[in-house]
Design a protein around this motif. Structure first.
Motif, short mmCIF file in Angstrom:
data_model
loop_
_atom_site.label_atom_id
_atom_site.label_comp_id
_atom_site.label_asym_id
_atom_site.label_seq_id
_atom_site.Cartn_x
_atom_site.Cartn_y
_atom_site.Cartn_z
N THR A 276 4.13 8.15 -5.54
CA THR A 276 2.97 7.42 -5.02
C THR A 276 1.66 8.09 -5.37
O THR A 276 0.59 7.52 -5.16
CB THR A 276 3.06 7.29 -3.49
N HIS B 291 -1.70 8.40 -1.00
CA HIS B 291 -1.64 7.73 -2.29
C HIS B 291 -2.85 8.13 -3.14
O HIS B 291 -3.97 8.27 -2.62
CB HIS B 291 -1.61 6.22 -2.08
N LEU C 18 3.57 -4.83 0.28
CA LEU C 18 3.59 -3.76 -0.73
C LEU C 18 2.61 -2.63 -0.44
O LEU C 18 2.75 -1.54 -0.97
CB LEU C 18 3.29 -4.34 -2.11
N ASP C 19 1.60 -2.91 0.36
CA ASP C 19 0.58 -1.90 0.66
C ASP C 19 0.42 -1.73 2.16
O ASP C 19 0.75 -2.64 2.93
CB ASP C 19 -0.78 -2.33 0.06
N ASN D 46 -5.61 -3.80 -8.93
CA ASN D 46 -4.64 -3.34 -7.92
C ASN D 46 -4.46 -1.84 -8.03
O ASN D 46 -3.73 -1.34 -8.88
CB ASN D 46 -3.30 -4.06 -8.11
N GLN E 170 1.88 -0.32 -5.25
CA GLN E 170 2.68 -0.92 -6.32
C GLN E 170 1.85 -1.26 -7.55
O GLN E 170 2.36 -1.89 -8.48
CB GLN E 170 3.37 -2.19 -5.79
N ASP F 180 -0.10 -0.13 -11.06
CA ASP F 180 0.31 0.82 -12.09
C ASP F 180 -0.32 2.19 -11.82
O ASP F 180 -1.50 2.28 -11.49
CB ASP F 180 -0.14 0.33 -13.47
#
Length: 836
Positions: free
Chosen positions: A98, A144, A354-355, A577, A581, A583
């Motif tokens: 992460t 993250h 996802l976040d 993004n 998740q 890249d």
């Protein structure tokens, strides 16, 4: 007597017995207790239990020494080379996936491993079973990489220091050299000027500009070229267009009628000027999100808030309340993705899957916009009232007000004349006519039948003239052209906001107030009602936080967009993004260094251009030349993530169209700004509309030759050449253009009216320069050199001449027709459509 190696187990056991009495025992315990919470919060989720990833379990020292599929995690013989050390330092394996841990945590793990990984007896790691469901806001998710506070990393030292033009190259080379690679050789000057000119102004260089640069002996030739292009007015048109992609710029509302948005072109012009003026990016943010709430409100700042009005608008919604929240969702989604790289809109109906963005965070974010008036209610007239504001100076505004007063008085007078005549006539009507007369639209026709009986022709004529003038004035009230599409709020009192269960306005849940996403560890919003009393001040509080140097995302997201504009893809490929998740960055330290520099240089976008295009990484050749002395990077890094060469790219839609005009000498670059233009669209394309041709005007030939950024963007009707070459999707924020290869591209470039028209102009231009003679070679040479911006080879000219003669001899074309066909071939060359 036993050897030392034979005695070692006994020695170790003896030391274990007396450890409590030794000074270093407490130090070893301290190391473990520093590392224990790191392992628990970061590692055990994946590396514990029977399904541990890669077979590696970390819940005891023995398991770490045993290791998993890749071997022991800790090497007691050479602790610094342990896999665990390489993983946490991102030197090989990259754990946690992460994002790289903060340096103090990395240092603690490395020190612990180098001390032999002491593990006091009886100590166990706390293992929390994975919670299935959305990511939670906790220490792990806050760690993250993009959510952490931004700190500028130190520039690394590299072997190939001679290739380091600026720190960008050091970060790139650090990754390359770790794999045994280095940068590709520098591209030749012809490739560089073409690459740089397209990147900065979106147009091809002229042959004269190419030759001047190629033959410039100055050591600052390239630097001077950069400065000339950054100072060009066409720079703002190129880079403004890229921002318009991000904010879903279009000039109509979509849905069935797809009517135009009034004065929306002013926002486009504002963006172009902002880039040309190198407006600091933090100011650019504040003006778009809250230009009307800033201490000093100017016409440009009102225009900037047109950002809120660029989305879709259903003027006949089945559920008006749901449509209102759809509008808020569009604003929130675009704001979060454009400025923060967060897909917050995924949490509209439930916690983000996802976040770490709970549904409550989404509605707290939306509440910043809760007081924004909806674009309109139903008719276009309501749009003017809810979304348009005057930006005229006081004296112009006063004059316009006087014109409106006079207009209203005249309409009132005519209404009285018409009403008096109609009332007198109505009393004389009988039967069905009296009932029909209730409808205003048929009254004149009914009364016309009674000319000469109920009233004279002169009396009817005066009535008809008054009615005609009144109706005309109703349709054409005085308009001030100095108006802007902008945001408006419903005063200072804001309705209460709630979590909407499953996104349903009919199912309100908990009450929410404005707040920033928790995972970013943000401050409390500082909301102050503006002195104007026209809005709540919420949007300014949001703008100030997004534009703050303390925001961990804003600078990272923007420098990544700038990098993408030069390299064709970002250091983070998922440009919109930056979540869990998205890249992972190929060069995380470089992202942070660029972001830090961006803020240190006053949020100057042009300063970032200079840094990037002056780097050796940018000036590399795109040609792959494997070295016999080392490994082939193409084999191990086919995606070029390590940037060992420059990626080729195809021209974007607008660049294709504008370049065809440029090489034929037709492009009108002098005309900038103002209302959008309309270019010809084939009848067959217009026939696809529910009302063929509706909403598509006709501009003068001079205007039709302006740059594509000024073409009217109608959501239901895209100019064919732009559609074929992947123009931006305007329904949502568009972070990156596709670069597809499809039949309509070749068909349009060979058979399209625009391509054939430009081919004819290119042939005429070449013929005018040659002036006479039967030899087609000079004309062929000129056309090739205009298209490719380099000298044509003799072989290329000979092949062109042969084609021209074959077209004349075999296909019966005239000299001019054959030359036009060759020009069409030249415009279809890959060398014209691709940048090397």
């Amino acid at each position: 007597m036993r050897s030392v190696s034979q005695q070692l187990p006994s020695v170790v056991a003896f030391l274990g017995v007396i450890a409590g009495a030794l000074p270093f025992a407490s130090a070893a315990d301290d190391l473990f207790h520093q590392v224990k919470p790191i392992l628990e919060s970061t590692c055990v989720r994946c590396h514990a239990g029977p399904e541990a990833k890669a077979g590696l379990r970390i819940t005891s020292r023995e398991e770490l020494l045993k290791g998993g599929a890749s071997g022991p995690a800790i090497d007691l013989q050479s602790p610094g080379d342990s896999l665990l050390v390489s993983a946490v330092t991102y030197d090989g394996f990259e754990m946690p996936p992460t994002g790289k841990m903060p340096q103090p945590r990395i240092d603690a793990v490395v020190a612990w491993v180098k001390a032999g990984a002491p593990w006091p007896a009886g100590q166990q790691l706390k293992i929390e079973h994975p919670v299935h469901g959305p990511p939670q806001v906790n220490e792990e998710t806050r760690n993250h990489w993009s959510f952490r506070s931004l700190k500028q990393p130190e520039t690394p030292q590299v072997v190939h220091a001679d290739r380091v033009a600026n720190p960008i190259d050091a970060f790139v080379l650090q990754k390359l050299e770790a794999k045994g690679f280095t940068l590709s050789p520098e591209a030749d000057r012809r490739a560089l000027i073409r690459r740089l000119t397209y990147d900065l102004i979106g147009l091809p260089p002229t042959p004269e500009e190419v030759e001047a640069f190629v033959n410039d002996p100055s050591p600052k030739a390239y630097e001077n070229l950069v400065e000339r292009l950054l100072a060009s007015p066409q720079y703002g048109e190129q880079w403004g267009r890229q921002w318009l992609d991000v904010v879903r710029y279009a000039e109509t509302n979509s849905f069935e009628r797809d009517n135009p948005k009034p004065y929306v072109w002013r926002y486009r012009d504002y963006v172009i000027r902002a880039f040309n003026d190198d407006m600091p990016y933090d100011q650019f943010i504040r003006e778009q999100l809250a230009g009307d709430e800033l201490d000093q409100v100017t016409p440009d700042r009102i225009i900037a808030t047109g950002f809120y009005r660029l989305g879709l608008w259903d003027d006949e919604p089945a559920d008006p309340e749901l449509a209102f929240y759809d509008g808020l969702d569009d604003i929130a989604a675009t704001t979060a993705q454009a400025f923060l790289g967060l897909t917050m809109n995924c949490a509209r109906c439930h916690d983000h899957k996802l976040d770490p963005i709970p549904i409550k965070d989404y509605y707290s974010f939306v509440s910043f916009f809760r007081n924004v008036r909806h674009y309109g209610k139903r008719s276009d007239d309501t749009v003017l009232e809810a979304s348009v504001r005057s930006i005229a100076p006081a004296e112009v505004e006063s004059k316009h007000a006087a014109e409106v007063d006079a207009w209203r008085e005249r309409v009132k007078e005519l209404d009285a004349v018409v009403a008096a005549f109609e009332e007198t006539a109505r009393q004389k009507l009988i039967g069905g006519e009296k009932d029909d007369f209730k409808s205003e639209g048929v009254r004149e026709n009914i009364l016309k039948r009674h000319v000469g009986t109920l009233f004279t022709e002169e009396e009817f004529g005066k009535y008809a003239a008054a009615r005609k003038e009144r109706n005309r004035l109703r349709r054409q009230p005085p308009k001030s052209e100095e108006q802007a599409l902008c945001v408006k709020e419903n005063g200072t009192t804001v309705p209460t906001s709630f979590v909407l269960l499953r996104g349903n306005p009919q199912a309100p849940g908990d009450e929410v107030t404005p707040a920033f996403p928790q995972v970013l560890s943000p401050p409390t919003p500082d909301i102050r009602v503006p002195a104007s009393g026209e809005s709540s001040g919420r949007r300014r509080a949001l703008a100030e936080w997004i534009a703050s140097p303390e925001n961990p995302l804003t600078a990272r997201v923007m420098v990544n967009r700038i990098w993408q504009g030069h390299f064709g893809r970002g250091l983070v490929r998922s440009t919109n993004n930056f979540g869990l998740q998205g890249d992972a960055p190929t060069h995380p330290e470089l992202v942070d260094w660029l972001a830090s520099e961006f803020m240190a240089r006053g949020w100057s976008v042009k300063a970032m251009h200079r840094l990037i295009v002056m780097s050796s990484a940018y000036r590399q050749s795109s040609r792959h030349a494997p070295s016999a002395m080392g490994p082939d990077p193409l084999a191990s890094d086919p995606q070029n993530d390590l940037l060992w060469r420059f990626d080729m790219r195809r021209l974007k839609a607008e660049e294709v169209r504008d370049s065809m005009l440029a090489v034929t000498g037709s492009l009108n670059t002098a005309a900038m700004y103002g209302p959008s233009i309309y270019v010809p669209i084939e009848d067959e394309v217009l026939a696809g509309q529910s009302r063929p041709g509706y909403g598509w005007g006709k501009s003068s030939p001079e205007d039709q030759r302006r740059r594509a950024v000024y073409i009217h963007i109608k959501r239901s009707l895209t100019v064919p050449i732009l559609a074929a070459f992947d123009a931006a999707d305007t329904d949502f924020t568009c972070p990156v253009r596709f670069a597809s290869t499809q039949p309509t591209q070749a068909l349009g470039m060979i058979n399209g009216a625009f391509a054939n028209e430009q081919a004819g102009k290119l042939a005429d231009l070449a013929l005018a320069w040659v002036r006479g003679g039967n030899d087609p070679a000079p004309q062929v040479r000129i056309m090739l050199e205009r298209v490719t911006q380099r000298p044509a080879t003799e072989t290329e000219v000979e092949r062109g001449v042969q084609l021209v003669r074959d077209l004349q001899k075999t296909h019966g074309q005239t000299r001019q027709q054959a030359m036009q066909t060759f020009a069409l071939v030249a415009l279809n060359l890959n060398e014209f459509l691709y940048l090397d």
